[in-house]
Design a protein around this motif. Structure first.
Motif, PDB file in Angstrom:
ATOM      1  N   LEU A  88      -7.311  -2.979   0.036  1.00  0.00           N
ATOM      2  CA  LEU A  88      -6.925  -1.587   0.269  1.00  0.00           C
ATOM      3  C   LEU A  88      -6.751  -1.335   1.772  1.00  0.00           C
ATOM      4  O   LEU A  88      -5.874  -0.579   2.195  1.00  0.00           O
ATOM      5  CB  LEU A  88      -7.966  -0.625  -0.311  1.00  0.00           C
ATOM      6  CG  LEU A  88      -7.485   0.828  -0.449  1.00  0.00           C
ATOM      7  CD1 LEU A  88      -6.428   0.966  -1.518  1.00  0.00           C
ATOM      8  CD2 LEU A  88      -8.648   1.760  -0.737  1.00  0.00           C
TER       9      LEU A  88
ATOM     10  N   ARG B  15      -1.512   3.316  -5.929  1.00  0.00           N
ATOM     11  CA  ARG B  15      -1.399   2.599  -4.667  1.00  0.00           C
ATOM     12  C   ARG B  15       0.047   2.370  -4.268  1.00  0.00           C
ATOM     13  O   ARG B  15       0.324   1.864  -3.198  1.00  0.00           O
ATOM     14  CB  ARG B  15      -2.142   1.263  -4.771  1.00  0.00           C
ATOM     15  CG  ARG B  15      -3.634   1.450  -5.006  1.00  0.00           C
ATOM     16  CD  ARG B  15      -4.292   0.161  -5.409  1.00  0.00           C
ATOM     17  NE  ARG B  15      -3.718  -0.369  -6.642  1.00  0.00           N
ATOM     18  CZ  ARG B  15      -4.154  -1.455  -7.250  1.00  0.00           C
ATOM     19  NH1 ARG B  15      -5.146  -2.152  -6.735  1.00  0.00           N
ATOM     20  NH2 ARG B  15      -3.593  -1.860  -8.355  1.00  0.00           N
TER      21      ARG B  15
ATOM     22  N   THR C 259       3.103  -4.787  -0.559  1.00  0.00           N
ATOM     23  CA  THR C 259       2.237  -3.977  -1.427  1.00  0.00           C
ATOM     24  C   THR C 259       2.778  -3.958  -2.853  1.00  0.00           C
ATOM     25  O   THR C 259       2.041  -4.225  -3.808  1.00  0.00           O
ATOM     26  CB  THR C 259       2.152  -2.531  -0.904  1.00  0.00           C
ATOM     27  OG1 THR C 259       1.801  -2.570   0.464  1.00  0.00           O
ATOM     28  CG2 THR C 259       1.122  -1.744  -1.680  1.00  0.00           C
TER      29      THR C 259
END
Lengths: 95, 566
Positions: free
Chosen positions: B43, B114, B378
C-alpha cells in the motif's frame, strides 16, 4: 500498519525544502549569470530583458517563501485521523 | 522521428546549462532514494500509504497530466489552431476536475478501492474488471511510449544523441525512481516537476510577449497570419474541430470534448484518480482535483501563448510554412508544430535560462511517464496479477511484483515510442487513444454510479461495444470514408463510444439480472447513506478555505469569466 506508514511518511522529509533547494540553487546561478555574464548578444536575443537576472531573483524569492512556509507550518504527524481512515486496513477490498 | 532531424534545431547549450540539468537529475534521484525508506508495504508502494496532504496530491494531479505531451502537444496546438486550444483546459479539464472532486471522489475514496478497475470489480464483477484492467494497462503503455518519444526528440536535438540512446537512458532514470520509491517518489517528483515546468515556461512566455510587442502585437501578427483572426477567440473553434458549421463545431466542443472526452479522461483515468486516492483523508481527496483546477485554469497562458508566439515569430513555422503545415503538407523548413516550443526556446533564451527550460521539458516528460508507470504497475499488480493469476501471496510478494512490473512496462514503452513517432501532431494521437478507452468508461461509470438497476453483464458489454464504436469511427476516418480533419475524428469517436455504451448498457440491463441491493452500498448513489459521502471538517480539514464545495465554486466562476474574455 497503516498508522505506522502514515506517521513515518510525515516525518522523513519535507518536499517543500527539496523544492526550495532546487529553486534556490537555480535562482542563485541565474542571478550570478544575469549580473556578471550577460552579453549584449544575450540581451538582443531575449528582447532586451535580462531574463537570467529577473528569473533568478524570482526563483530566490520563491525558494525563500517555501523555506518560510516549512518553518512556520512544520510537518506534524496528524493525531486526529479521520474516523474512516483508521479502518482502511480493516477492509479487504475487492474480495 | 526523422521529421525533427530535418530542421536544424540544435540548441546552443553550454556547460552551465548542462550543470543545471545535472543538478535537477541529482535532486530527482535523491527523492527516489529518500522515498524508498518509506516503502515497507504494497500500500505504501502503490498508494503512498494514503498519507499525503491535499496541496501535494493536487499539484501532482495536474503534473501527472502535464507530461511532455501536454506541454509540447498543447503548444503545438497553440501554434496550429491558436486560442481555441484553451478549450482543452477551460471546457475540457476544469469542469471535469471539479465534478470529480465534488461528485465522484466520495465513492472512490469512501469505498477504499485501490484502483479504478477495482471499483469496476465491486460494482460490475469480473468481466468488466478484466476488460477495464487490460484496456487501461494497454493505454498506459501506449501513452508512456509517446512521452518517451518526445523526450528522445528533445535530447536528440540537445545533445545530438541517437534517438534510441536517449530513449533508453531516459527510461532508466524514470524506472529507477519509480521502482525504488513507488507512488510517493512519483508524486513528490511530480510536484517538483510542476515548479520546474512553470519556472521554465513563465520566463519564456514573458520574453516572447515582449518580442512580439505585447499582447496587441501578438493579436496583430496572428490575425495577419495564415490562420487569421479566428485563432484569437476560443469560440467557435472550427479549425480545431474540423467542422465548417459553427453550430456543429460548438456542439462538438461542448459534448464531444467537454463532456465525453474530458469527463471520461479526468474522472475515470486512474493515472489522475490514483493521486487523489493517495491523500490522507476524504476531505483532502475531494480537494485534490479542485486544488489542481486552479493552476490548470492558468496553464493556457504559459503553454498555448508560447505556441502562438512561435507560430508568428519562428522563421521555420511562420507564414508559408504555417500555411503548408495547416494544409497537412510538410513545411519547406522541415519543422513541425511539435517543435514550436523548442524553436522558441532556441530563439529567445540565453544560456542559463536555457538550461532550466531544457530541465523543465525533460521534467515534464518524466512526470508524464512516471505517472503512466506508477498507475500501470498498480493496476497490473492488483487487478490482473493478484486478482486472476497469483492469488493470496504475501504482501511482500506483491511489492516485489510491482517493482518487476515497472521494469517490464518500461521496456514495453520503449517499443510503443516508435508507434508514437509516426504522428506529426501528438495531440491527435492522444485524443484518439482517449476516445477508445476513456469515453466508454465514463458512460459505464456514470450509469453505474447513479442507476442501481444496471447489471454486471451490462457493465462489460457496454464497455466493449463503446470501444468498438470508437474504433469504427477511427477506421472510417482513416480510410477516408468519412472526412473529419483536425481533431474532429476523435471528438466524434468519443461521442459515438459514449452513446453506443449507454444504449447497449440500457438494453442489456433490461435483459439480465441486477446485483442484490446490499452489495451496492458505497458504490451506487441512491444505495449509499449520505453520511458515508461526507468528510470531516475538523483538525487538518477545518476552515472555509478547505471546503471542497466553495473552492470548486470559485474555480468555476474564474473559468466562466475567462471563457467570456477570450
Amino acid at each position: 500498519m497503516a498508522d505506522e506508514s502514515r506517521s513515518r511518511s510525515a516525518g522523513v522529509f519535507d518536499i517543500r525544502l527539496i523544492i526550495a533547494l532546487l529553486m534556490g540553487v537555480y535562482g542563485a546561478v541565474l542571478t550570478v549569470l544575469g549580473i556578471g555574464f550577460t552579453t549584449d548578444e544575450d540581451m538582443a536575443k531575449s528582447a532586451d530583458i535580462n531574463i537570467n537576472l529577473w528569473a533568478g531573483l524570482a526563483m530566490l524569492v520563491f525558494a525563500g517563501v517555501f523555506v518560510l512556509w516549512a518553518q512556520l507550518r512544520p510537518l506534524t504527524v496528524p493525531d486526529n485521523v479521520e474516523s474512516d481512515a483508521t479502518e482502511e486496513e480493516a477492509v479487504e477490498p475487492g474480495h | 522521428m526523422t521529421v525533427l532531424a530535418q530542421a536544424d534545431l540544435r540548441l546552443d547549450a553550454n556547460a552551465i546549462d548542462y550543470l543545471l540539468l545535472a543538478f535537477y537529475f541529482f535532486v530527482v534521484l535523491g527523492i527516489g532514494y529518500l522515498a524508498r525508506k518509506q516503502v515497507s508495504t504494497s500500500l505504501d508502494f502503490f498508494l503512498s500509504g494514503r498519507s499525503l496532504p491535499a496541496w501535494v496530491t493536487g499539484l501532482a494531479f495536474i503534473a501527472a497530466n502535464l507530461g511532455a505531451i501536454e506541454v509540447m502537444g498543447m503548444s503545438a496546438n497553440g501554434a496550429e489552431y491558436g486560442l481555441p486550444t484553451a478549450h482543452y483546459f477551460w471546457i475540457g479539464a476544469v469542469p471535469a476536475m471539479l465534478f470529480l472532486g465534488i461528485v465522484m471522489m466520495p465513492f472512490y475514496y469512501g469505498s477504499k478501492v485501490r484502483s479504478v478497475p477495482e471499483f469496476m470489480l465491486r460494482r460490475f464483477g469480473k468481466p468488466a474488471h478484466l476488460v477495464n484492467g487490460i484496456s487501461f494497462a494497454a493505454a498506459q503503455i501506449l501513452i508512456a511510449g509517446a512521452n518517451l518519444f518526445l523526450l528522445a526528440s528533445v535530447v536528440n536535438l540537445l545533445l545530438g544523441w541517437p534517438i534510441w540512446v536517449s530513449v533508453i537512458l531516459a527510461a532508466v532514470i524514470v524506472l529507477s525512481y519509480t521502482a525504488l520509491g513507488g507512488l510517493s517518489a512519483a508524486i513528490y517528483n511530480e510536484v517538483l516537476q510542476f515548479f520546474v515546468i512553470v519556472a521554465a515556461l513563465l520566463p519564456l512566455t514573458i520574453v516572447g510577449l515582449y518580442k512580439v510587442g505585447g499582447w496587441d502585437g501578438l493579436v496583430d501578427k496572428v490575425a495577419g497570419g495564415p490562420g487569421g483572426a479566428e485563432q484569437l477567440s476560443s469560440w467557435p473553434g472550427n479549425q480545431l474541430t474540423g467542422f465548417g458549421d459553427n453550430f456543429l463545431s460548438v456542439l462538438g466542443l461542448v459534448f464531444g470534448l467537454g463532456f465525453v472526452l474530458s469527463f471520461g479522461y479526468w474522472t475515470t483515468n486512474f493515472v489522475e484518480v490514483q493521486r487523489a486516492m493517495a491523500s490522507k483523508s476524504m476531505s483532502a481527496a475531494r480537494r485534490t482535483p479542485i486544488i489542481g483546477a486552479f493552476p490548470k485554469i492558468l496553464m493556457p497562458f504559459i503553454v498555448i501563448i508560447p505556441g502562438m508566439i512561435a507560430g508568428v515569430t519562428v522563421t521555420e513555422l511562420q507564414g508559408e510554412n504555417k500555411a503548408a503545415l495547416m494544409a497537412g503538407d510538410g513545411a519547406e523548413s522541415g519543422a513541425t508544430f511539435n517543435d514550436a516550443l523548442l524553436l522558441l526556446m532556441r530563439d529567445l533564451l540565453p544560456n542559463g535560462m536555457l538550461g532550466i527550460a531544457i530541465a523543465g521539458l525533460l521534467a515534464s516528460f518524466m512526470a508524464g511517464m512516471a505517472a503512466n508507470l506508477s498507475s500501470f504497475n498498480t493496476v497490473f499488480t492488483y487487478d490482473i496479477w493478484q486478482a486472476y493469476i497469483k492469488k493470496g501471496e504475501s504482501d511482500e510478494y506483491y511489492l516485489r511484483t510491482g517493482r518487476t512490473v515497472t521494469a517490464i512496462a518500461t521496456v514495453l514503452a520503449i517499443g510503443t515510442a516508435f508507434i508514437a513517432s509516426t504522428y506529426s501532431n501528438l495531440m491527435d494521437y492522444l485524443q484518439q487513444l482517449f476516445s477508445f478507452f476513456n469515453a466508454p468508461l465514463f458512460a459505464t461509470f456514470i450509469l453505474g454510479m447513479f442507476w442501481k438497476r444496471m447489471t454486471p453483464t451490462a457493465g462489460w458489454t457496454g464497455l466493449v461495444s463503446g470501444t468498438l464504436a470508437a474504433l469504427g469511427v477511427f477506421a472510417l476516418a482513416e480510410t477516408g470514408v468519412w472526412d473529419l480533419p483536425g481533431q474532429g475524428a476523435s471528438f466524434v469517436g468519443a461521442g459515438a463510444a459514449f452513446a453506443v455504451d449507454i444504449v447497449v448498457s440500457v438494453v442489456v440491463t433490461y435483459m439480465t439480472q441486477p446485483k442484490p441491493a446490499p452489495q451496492l452500498v458505497g458504490l451506487v448513489y441512491s444505495m449509499t447513506p449520505k453520511e458515508r459521502l461526507k468528510h470531516a471538517t475538523t483538525g487538518d480539514d477545518a476552515g472555509w478555505y478547505r471546503s471542497p464545495g466553495l473552492l470548486a465554486g470559485i474555480a468555476l466562476v474564474i473559468t466562466i469569466v475567462l471563457n467570456f474574455i477570450f
